[in-house]
Design a protein around this motif. Structure first.
Motif, PDB file in Angstrom:
ATOM      1  N   ALA A  27       0.826  -1.202   0.000  1.00 18.65           N
ATOM      2  CA  ALA A  27       0.000   0.000   0.000  1.00 18.65           C
ATOM      3  C   ALA A  27       0.864   1.257   0.000  1.00 18.65           C
ATOM      4  O   ALA A  27       1.981   1.267   0.519  1.00 18.65           O
ATOM      5  N   ILE A  28       0.334   2.293  -0.583  1.00 17.45           N
ATOM      6  CA  ILE A  28       0.992   3.603  -0.562  1.00 17.45           C
ATOM      7  C   ILE A  28       0.448   4.361   0.639  1.00 17.45           C
ATOM      8  O   ILE A  28      -0.738   4.691   0.694  1.00 17.45           O
ATOM      9  N   SER A  29       1.293   4.594   1.613  1.00 15.26           N
ATOM     10  CA  SER A  29       0.842   5.172   2.879  1.00 15.26           C
ATOM     11  C   SER A  29       0.415   6.619   2.716  1.00 15.26           C
ATOM     12  O   SER A  29       0.890   7.329   1.815  1.00 15.26           O
ATOM     13  N   PRO A  30      -0.474   7.083   3.570  1.00 14.14           N
ATOM     14  CA  PRO A  30      -0.942   8.477   3.512  1.00 14.14           C
ATOM     15  C   PRO A  30       0.180   9.436   3.884  1.00 14.14           C
ATOM     16  O   PRO A  30       1.151   9.040   4.543  1.00 14.14           O
ATOM     17  N   PRO A  31       0.080  10.699   3.496  1.00 16.21           N
ATOM     18  CA  PRO A  31       1.125  11.687   3.827  1.00 16.21           C
ATOM     19  C   PRO A  31       1.338  11.779   5.341  1.00 16.21           C
ATOM     20  O   PRO A  31       0.378  11.844   6.107  1.00 16.21           O
TER      21      PRO A  31
END
Length: 764
Positions: free
Chosen positions: A262-266
Motif C-alpha cells: 500500500a501507498i501510505s498516507p502523507p
C-alpha cells in the motif's frame, strides 16, 4: 457470476477474500480489482432498507454525525477469540505494509486497540483532520456487533441503524399474503414452502438485514474507523471507493491494485503512527485483558451490574435444562424483606426485567446469607461507610438477579438490552453488552477420577516482581488446576504483564479487567476487599457446567494437597464422595501461615538460596494457629471453621442442579448453620492453603514467640515448576532478568526482619 445462485455476484472469487495472496484484498490482478471497485459503484441497498440507515435521518448532518463512522466488534466476548482478532490484524497489516513501515502502522497498540475500539478510541483514529481535543466531542455513526454497550462511555454521541421496524413491516406484509409467494431466492423458497409465517427464516432475515444496514451505514460519513481484520469493513471501503480510501484508518492499506504494498498516507496528515516504544506504556488496562465487564450503574448510582449472564440451572431436573438470564451486581436495589408464618424471610424485588418485546417480567433477587437476618445484613449493617455497596461489618449487598421468565433466543445475531426498572422509574438500569456465558479454555488437567478444577483467583493488584506469579501459576498447574481466572485491579509492572501474555497464549489464564477505570472506582475504593465477592460470583457463574469444581483463594495463598506430592486430586475425590453420600456441595480447608517469610536471611543463607525458587525459600509454618487471627477459642474449645481459620474453599460448579448464589470469602455464605449442612471441612492432610502473610504476628511483636514446623512443598512438584520455567524461553528470560535485578530476593509484599537464631533453620 455464481453458478449455483445466478442472482448472486461472487466478487471474491472461488477462494474468498480471506484467502487471497494479500489477506483482505480483492482476489485478482490489477484489472480485476479495479473492475470490482467499479462494480461496487452500481450496487445499491433496496429502498425498503435504505430509509433506515443513519445518513437518511435529519440529525446526520445537522448534528455532526456525518463526520465519523465506526465499525466495532468485541474480541474475547460473545464467542469471538481475542487472539484471533489480534493475529488477524497483524497478518493483514504486515501483508499490505512495506517492512520499513510496519512499526508505524502495525504497532502493538494499534493492532490490539482495533479489536476493541472503544477502549482506545482516540488512538485508533489515524488522521489529524478528524481528531478531537476531548473524547466527548466525537459524534459518529456506529455499526456494532452488539457485544459491547457503547452507551456506557459514549451515551448520546452516536446513532445506529435499526432493522426492527423493517422486520415488523415484513412480518405484517407476510400476514396479508402468501409467504411462499414472497420468496425470491432458492433458499427462501425452500424454507417457506408450505409455511404460514416467516418463523423459518426470521433469524436469517434479522441477521442479514442488520448486517446490510451496518455495512451501508459506514459509507456516507467523511471518515471511516474500520476493523483491519473484517470483511464488513473491507466491503465498506469498496463502497466508499478508491477516491476516499485515505479518509480511513485502514481502507488505503487494503486498496492498492497496481503495487505490492500500500501507498501510505502523507505523514503530515497522519496521527498516532509513533510505533511501539512510546505507546505500549500508556496502553489501557482493558487491552491487557481478555474479559471486559459491563460495570453499569443504575440511574440512582446505588447499584452496579457487573454483567448480564446466561446461567445454566436445572431447577426441575429435566433432560433439557433451560438457561436463565441473570445479573450479578452489588449495591442497593428496590426490594422488600418480609417474614412468613414459619419465620422464614421472603425477598420480593421492587422492579421488573424487560428485554426486547418481553416486557415487565418478574425479577428474583438472591442475597448473600449471613449469621443474622437478610434485613440486618442488607439494610442495617455498614451504615457508617459512605458507599451503597458491600462493606466491612458484614454488609452483604453482592447479589444475583434472576429474570426467570425471560427467554434467551439463541437464533438472534444481536440481543436487545436487558432493562431493570421499578414502577416509578426511580430505579432503572440498562445492560446492552454481550451475555457472559460459559466458554471452556485451558488444559484438560484431571484427577484420576476425571474431575477438572478451575481456579478463581481473587482480585490482584500492583505486582512488580514477575517471579512470584510465574511460580504461582506453574505450581498450581502442576498440582491439578486446569485454568485460572485472574481479576486484575490495575496494571502490573510491564514484566508481569508480559508473563500474563505468555500464559494467555497457552490458554492457561483468562485476564479480567477489574480496574478502577473500568469499574468507575467500584473495585478500588472503600469496597475493594468486598468487590472480591462479585469477582468470585462472576467466576462461579462463568464456569458452571464446564468445570467440575472451582477453587477460591488469594495470590498470597498456595494450595497444598495430600502427600506425597501435594496434588489436589485426592481432595476432589473427598469432595465428590461427600456430595454423593451427604449432599455436600463444597469443601473448605484451613489456612496455615508460612511464618518463615519474615526471617531476614544473612549473606550465607542468601548464598544457599541462589538456585532455589521463591517457593523453596520458605519451608517453615506456624506449629499452632494464632488465635484470634487463625482460630477462635472459647474456654478450652477451639475451632478453625470458615472465617475463624481464614479458610478457603472448593465449590462444585459442574452440577447445574445446585442453585446459583453469591459467593462469600471463607465459605459459600456466612450462615454457618447452613454451611454445616452443605460444606465438608477437609483435614489438613487432605488439603489446606499455605498463607504467605502474617501481619498479625508482625504488628503485635509476636514473631519471636512462635514455634515453627518444617513443612516444605513437594520436591517433585518443585522440580516440575523449575523445569517448566526453564523450558519456556519467554518465561525463563523474564524470570532470570527479574532475579538478577531484584532488590529483595524474597516475595515483594513482605519486609523480612531480624529474628533469633532458632528461626535460621538452614544454619542450625
Amino acid at each position: 457470476w455464481d453458478k449455483k445462485c445466478p442472482d448472486i455476484i461472487d466478487l471474491a472469487g472461488n477462494t474468498g477474500l480471506l484467502f487471497c495472496d494479500g489477506q483482505h484484498q480483492f482476489c485478482g490482478d490489477a484489472e480485476a480489482q479495479e473492475m470490482a471497485y467499479d462494480i461496487y459503484k452500481h450496487l445499491k441497498l433496496s429502498p425498503s432498507l435504505l430509509q433506515y440507515i443513519p445518513s437518511k435521518s435529519k440529525e446526520f448532518k445537522d448534528q455532526g454525525f456525518d463526520e465519523l463512522a465506526v465499525h466495532s466488534r468485541r474480541a474475547g466476548e460473545g464467542g469471538y477469540s481475542w487472539e484471533l482478532c489480534i493475529k488477524g490484524n497483524k497478518r493483514t497489516c504486515s501483508g499490505h505494509v512495506d517492512t520499513a513501515d510496519l512499526g508505524k502502522y502495525c504497532d502493538e497498540r494499534t493492532m490490539k486497540g482495533n479489536c476493541a475500539v472503544w477502549l482506545d478510541f482516540d488512538y485508533q483514529i489515524k488522521s489529524k483532520k478528524f481528531l478531537k481535543k476531548k473524547r466527548d466531542q466525537y459524534k459518529f455513526v456506529l455499526a456494532s456487533d452488539g457485544t459491547h454497550d457503547w452507551s456506557i462511555d459514549f451515551d448520546g454521541q452516536f446513532i445506529v441503524a435499526n432493522n426492527t421496524e423493517w422486520l415488523l413491516k415484513i412480518e405484517k406484509k407476510a400476514k396479508e399474503r402468501d409467504v411462499e409467494g414472497m420468496a425470491i431466492s432458492t433458499y427462501a423458497k425452500s424454507k417457506l414452502r408450505g409455511q404460514k409465517d416467516l418463523s423459518k427464516i426470521k433469524s436469517t432475515l434479522d441477521a442479514l438485514s442488520a448486517t446490510l444496514l451496518d455495512l451501508f451505514s459506514l459509507v456516507d460519513s467523511k471518515y471511516l474507523l474500520g476493523a483491519y481484520y473484517s470483511t464488513l469493513s473491507l466491503n465498506a471501503c469498496y463502497f466508499r471507493g478508491p477516491d476516499r480510501m485515505y479518509d480511513s484508518n485502514m481502507c488505503w492499506m487494503l486498496m492498492h491494485p497496481k503495487s505490492k504494498y500500500a501507498i501510505s498516507p502523507p505523514l503530515k496528515n497522519s496521527a498516532h503512527i509513533d510505533g511501539d516504544s512510546k505507546n505500549m506504556n500508556d496502553l489501557p488496562a482493558a487491552l491487557m485483558s481478555d474479559v471486559e465487564h459491563a460495570f453499569v450503574r443504575s440511574n440512582d448510582g446505588k447499584f452496579i451490574a457487573i454483567d448480564r449472564y446466561i446461567i445454566p440451572y436445572d431447577i426441575l431436573r429435566s433432560r433439557k435444562p433451560r438457561d436463565l438470564i441473570g445479573v450479578v451486581g452489588d449495591g442497593e436495589v428496590p426490594l422488600t424483606i418480609t417474614t412468613n408464618e414459619l419465620g422464614d424471610e421472603m425477598i420480593e424485588a421492587g422492579f421488573t426485567c424487560s428485554m426486547g418485546n418481553q416486557l415487565d417480567t418478574r425479577a428474583t433477587v438472591l442475597l448473600m446469607k449471613g449469621d443474622k437476618t437478610y434485613e440486618e445484613h442488607y439494610f442495617k449493617r455498614g451504615e457508617k461507610y459512605k458507599t451503597p455497596f458491600s462493606t466491612n461489618g458484614d454488609r452483604f449487598r453482592t447479589l444475583i438477579i434472576v429474570c426467570e421468565e425471560l427467554f434467551f433466543d439463541k437464533s438472534l445475531s444481536r440481543h436487545p438490552p436487558l432493562i431493570l426498572k421499578s414502577p416509578d422509574s426511580k430505579f432503572s438500569l440498562r445492560i446492552g453488552s454481550t451475555f457472559a456465558r460459559q466458554m471452556k479454555e485451558g488444559d484438560n488437567v484431571k484427577n484420576p477420577h476425571g474431575k477438572q478444577l478451575v481456579h478463581c483467583l481473587n482480585p490482584v493488584y500492583g505486582l512488580t516482581d514477575p517471579r512470584w506469579i510465574i511460580e504461582y501459576l506453574e505450581y498450581h498447574r502442576a498440582i491439578g488446576v486446569s485454568h485460572v481466572h485472574i481479576y486484575n485491579v490495575n496494571l502490573h509492572a510491564p514484566s508481569v504483564q508480559q508473563v500474563l501474555e505468555v500464559y494467555r497464549r497457552q490458554k492457561f489464564i483468562t485476564r479480567h479487567d477489574w480496574s478502577d477505570n473500568a469499574s468507575k472506582g467500584y473495585t478500588t475504593h472503600v469496597t475493594y476487599e468486598h468487590a472480591k465477592w462479585a469477582a468470585q460470583t462472576d467466576c462461579a457463574i462463568r464456569n458452571r457446567r464446564i468445570y467440575d469444581y472451582a477453587l477460591f483463594s488469594d495470590i498470597d495463598e498456595v494450595a497444598f494437597g495430600a502427600l506425597p506430592d501435594g496434588k489436589l486430586g485426592p481432595a476432589l475425590d473427598v469432595c465428590e464422595k461427600a456430595k454423593k453420600n451427604g449432599g455436600k456441595v463444597a469443601c473448605s480447608f484451613n489456612s496455615n501461615t508460612v511464618t518463615s517469610i519474615y526471617t531476614k536471611l544473612n549473606d550465607e543463607e542468601e548464598a544457599s538460596m541462589e538456585n532455589k525458587l521463591l517457593l523453596e525459600r520458605y519451608t517453615h509454618v506456624e506449629a499452632d494457629p494464632h488465635c484470634p487471627a487463625n482460630c477462635k477459642c472459647d474456654g478450652g474449645n477451639c475451632t478453625r471453621k470458615f472465617h475463624n481459620g481464614r479458610q478457603k474453599y472448593i465449590a462444585n460448579v459442574g452440577d447445574i442442579y445446585i442453585p446459583p448464589r453469591p459467593m462469600w470469602t471463607h465459605a459459600l455464605s456466612r450462615d454457618y448453620d447452613e454451611m454445616e449442612k452443605v460444606m465438608e471441612v477437609l483435614p489438613d492432610e487432605v488439603m489446606h492453603v499455605r498463607h504467605y502473610q502474617g501481619h498479625w504476628y508482625l504488628n503485635k511483636n509476636l514473631l519471636d514467640t512462635i514455634d515453627e514446623l518444617e513443612r516444605p512443598l513437594s520436591p517433585t512438584i518443585m522440580n516440575v515448576v523449575r523445569k517448566n520455567i526453564q523450558t519456556t524461553p519467554d518465561l525463563n528470560a523474564i524470570y532470570t532478568t527479574a532475579k538478577r535485578s531484584s532488590v529483595s530476593q524474597g516475595i515483594e509484599w513482605i519486609n523480612p526482619v531480624d529474628r533469633p537464631p532458632k528461626y535460621h533453620h538452614d544454619l542450625l
